[in-house]
Design a protein around this motif. Structure first.
Motif, short mmCIF file in Angstrom:
data_model
loop_
_atom_site.label_atom_id
_atom_site.label_comp_id
_atom_site.label_asym_id
_atom_site.label_seq_id
_atom_site.Cartn_x
_atom_site.Cartn_y
_atom_site.Cartn_z
N LEU A 215 -0.44 30.77 -13.80
CA LEU A 215 -0.03 32.12 -13.38
C LEU A 215 -1.09 32.79 -12.52
O LEU A 215 -0.76 33.61 -11.65
N ALA A 216 -2.34 32.45 -12.73
CA ALA A 216 -3.41 33.02 -11.89
C ALA A 216 -3.27 32.56 -10.45
O ALA A 216 -3.65 33.28 -9.52
N LEU A 217 -2.70 31.38 -10.26
CA LEU A 217 -2.50 30.85 -8.91
C LEU A 217 -1.14 31.24 -8.33
O LEU A 217 -0.99 31.33 -7.12
N ASP A 218 -0.17 31.43 -9.21
CA ASP A 218 1.19 31.80 -8.76
C ASP A 218 1.81 32.66 -9.85
O ASP A 218 2.29 32.15 -10.87
N ALA A 219 1.82 33.96 -9.65
CA ALA A 219 2.31 34.88 -10.68
C ALA A 219 3.79 34.71 -10.98
O ALA A 219 4.27 35.19 -12.00
N ALA A 220 4.51 34.01 -10.11
CA ALA A 220 5.95 33.82 -10.31
C ALA A 220 6.30 32.45 -10.85
O ALA A 220 7.47 32.10 -10.90
N ALA A 221 5.29 31.65 -11.24
CA ALA A 221 5.56 30.29 -11.72
C ALA A 221 6.44 30.34 -12.97
O ALA A 221 5.99 30.79 -14.04
N PRO A 222 7.70 29.90 -12.90
CA PRO A 222 8.62 30.06 -14.04
C PRO A 222 8.24 29.24 -15.26
O PRO A 222 8.38 29.70 -16.39
N GLU A 223 7.73 28.01 -15.05
CA GLU A 223 7.37 27.18 -16.21
C GLU A 223 6.28 27.84 -17.03
O GLU A 223 6.35 27.90 -18.26
N ALA A 224 5.27 28.36 -16.33
CA ALA A 224 4.16 29.00 -17.03
C ALA A 224 4.63 30.24 -17.76
O ALA A 224 4.25 30.49 -18.92
N GLN A 225 5.46 31.06 -17.13
CA GLN A 225 5.97 32.27 -17.79
C GLN A 225 6.77 31.91 -19.04
O GLN A 225 6.62 32.54 -20.10
N TYR A 226 7.60 30.89 -18.91
CA TYR A 226 8.46 30.50 -20.04
C TYR A 226 7.63 30.08 -21.25
O TYR A 226 7.86 30.53 -22.37
N TYR A 227 6.65 29.21 -21.01
CA TYR A 227 5.88 28.71 -22.14
C TYR A 227 4.95 29.77 -22.72
O TYR A 227 4.66 29.75 -23.92
N LEU A 228 4.50 30.70 -21.91
CA LEU A 228 3.71 31.79 -22.47
C LEU A 228 4.60 32.72 -23.31
O LEU A 228 4.15 33.25 -24.34
N GLY A 229 5.84 32.90 -22.90
CA GLY A 229 6.78 33.64 -23.74
C GLY A 229 7.04 32.91 -25.04
O GLY A 229 7.12 33.51 -26.12
N LEU A 230 7.14 31.60 -24.95
CA LEU A 230 7.34 30.77 -26.13
C LEU A 230 6.13 30.85 -27.07
O LEU A 230 6.27 30.91 -28.30
N ALA A 231 4.93 30.85 -26.46
CA ALA A 231 3.71 30.96 -27.26
C ALA A 231 3.70 32.28 -28.02
O ALA A 231 3.31 32.33 -29.20
N ALA A 232 4.11 33.36 -27.36
CA ALA A 232 4.16 34.67 -28.03
C ALA A 232 5.15 34.64 -29.17
O ALA A 232 4.89 35.18 -30.26
N ALA A 233 6.32 34.02 -28.96
CA ALA A 233 7.32 33.94 -30.02
C ALA A 233 6.80 33.13 -31.20
O ALA A 233 7.02 33.50 -32.37
N GLN A 234 6.13 32.02 -30.93
CA GLN A 234 5.60 31.19 -32.00
C GLN A 234 4.48 31.89 -32.77
O GLN A 234 4.26 31.60 -33.95
N ALA A 235 3.78 32.79 -32.11
CA ALA A 235 2.70 33.53 -32.77
C ALA A 235 3.20 34.77 -33.49
O ALA A 235 2.41 35.52 -34.06
N GLY A 236 4.51 35.00 -33.47
CA GLY A 236 5.07 36.17 -34.14
C GLY A 236 5.02 37.44 -33.33
O GLY A 236 5.31 38.52 -33.83
#
Length: 371
Positions: A215-236
């Motif tokens: 995301l630091a290189l491409d703020a619109a990278a969909p794969e990175a956004q998706y997995y970071l959202g997933l990480a937040a969900a897994q962390a509660g």
């Protein structure tokens, strides 16, 4: 371009034949020295006769023999010259006409000048015998062992390793491609996704770093956004995950391939559906039930499973797969000290098994666990 190369190669072949012929035609007749010698000998005989040092009879006999040899020396090279010129002309004709004609005829029958370049990935995908794919991958791996600086080779082979269940090797290949070819959002995201797959759907801390770097290189990278959202969900962190997925859904084109997965995660987080929250996670009913639990209950059950795994490894320490799962689990739970202790215990239990030890060390390095 290829025809220019063919023309240059053909010209080089022709010149290789014509050059010696040209030098031979320009060289001095090798018999010229003999002719000059006999002419000088005749003149010397005449001088000795005039000076009285040679009588007339002997002088005439010597002059006759020298003249005979002179005539022979003059006549012989003419025949050879005629023959040599004929051979030179024949060789030149063959070089100019026959070599290109034969080359073009063979290429017309065997060559394919209109065939486009086929990169390594296309060659693997279009192989007539898909069963031979493992052999092709093995050859690429051998090439990389001999040429470890070939970043493109690592980038080509990494997806195949991941698809065939060799997750750790895929992570290594993606890491090498990133190191050798340079950082891009796509490479960071691919490496992070490989780590998630190896962790059975859990976004590990190291994978999270990869997605953040993407995301630091491409703020619109969909794969990175998706997995970071997933990480937040897994962390509660439900609200954070909803914010990430909502933004993705709002920014995505209507035909985006990832939009369905994003909407599914939003439905889960809002209580509208109950599929598992993890990516590529467990497919068993137990796994689905765990994923559908509230975050606090899910964490409690996971900790119980981890504790049971740790107890089992105390009595059966030769299970390398169990150690790998335990180390990853502690890392995901952010229990760094326990993860380090698990690495130390695994080293002791598997000390006699070099292959298993190498896997433990690779995981410890990946998770930045010194142990």
């Amino acid at each position: 371009m290829i025809w220019l190369i063919f023309a240059l190669l053909t010209g080089a072949a022709v010149m290789a034949v014509l050059a010696p012929l040209a030098m031979r035609n320009g060289a001095q007749d090798e018999s010229a020295a003999d002719v000059a010698f006999f002419e000088e000998q005749i003149a010397e005989i005449a001088r000795e006769r005039d000076e009285g040092r040679l009588d007339a009879t002997d002088a005439e006999a010597a002059k006759t023999e020298a003249a005979r040899r002179l005539l022979r020396a003059e006549a012989a090279p003419k025949a050879r010259a005629v023959s040599s010129r004929k051979l030179a002309l024949a060789a030149a004709l063959a070089a100019i006409v026959v070599i290109p004609a034969v080359a073009l005829t063979l290429y017309a029958r065997l060559g394919h000048s209109d065939m486009p370049d086929m990169p390594l990935t296309a060659r693997l995908d279009s192989a007539p015998d898909r069963n031979d794919l493992s052999g092709a991958v093995a050859r690429i791996e051998q090439h990389l062992r001999e040429h470890p600086e070939d970043g493109r080779g690592y980038e080509v082979i990494a997806p195949y390793l991941l698809r065939t269940g060799r997750g750790e090797d895929a992570v290594h290949a993606y890491s090498e491609a990133l190191r050798l070819l340079g950082a891009t959002a796509a490479r960071h995201a691919a490496l992070g996704e490989a780590r998630v797959v190896v962790a059975q759907g859990v976004v590990t801390p190291q994978a999270k770093k990869d997605f953040e770097a993407a995301l630091a290189l491409d703020a619109a990278a969909p794969e990175a956004q998706y997995y970071l959202g997933l990480a937040a969900a897994q962390a509660g962190e439900k609200d954070k995950a909803i914010a990430i997925f909502s933004k993705m859904a709002g920014d995505a084109p209507a035909d985006a391939a990832y939009l369905k997965a994003v909407n599914a995660q939003l439905a889960i987080l809002r209580g509208e559906a109950n599929p598992p929250v993890v990516a590529r996670g467990p497919s068993s009913e137990q796994g689905k039930a765990i994923a559908a639990m509230p975050a606090d209950q899910r964490q409690e059950m996971i900790r119980g499973m981890v504790d049971r795994l740790a107890s089992r490894l105390e009595s059966k320490g030769d299970d390398v797969e169990g150690w790998l799962k335990l180390i990853r689990a502690y890392s995901v739970l952010a229990e760094t000290e326990k993860a380090k202790k698990a690495v130390t215990d695994a080293r002791k239990a598997l000390a006699s098994k070099q292959g298993d030890m190498a896997r433990i060390e690779a995981l410890a390095k990946e998770l930045n666990i010194g142990g």
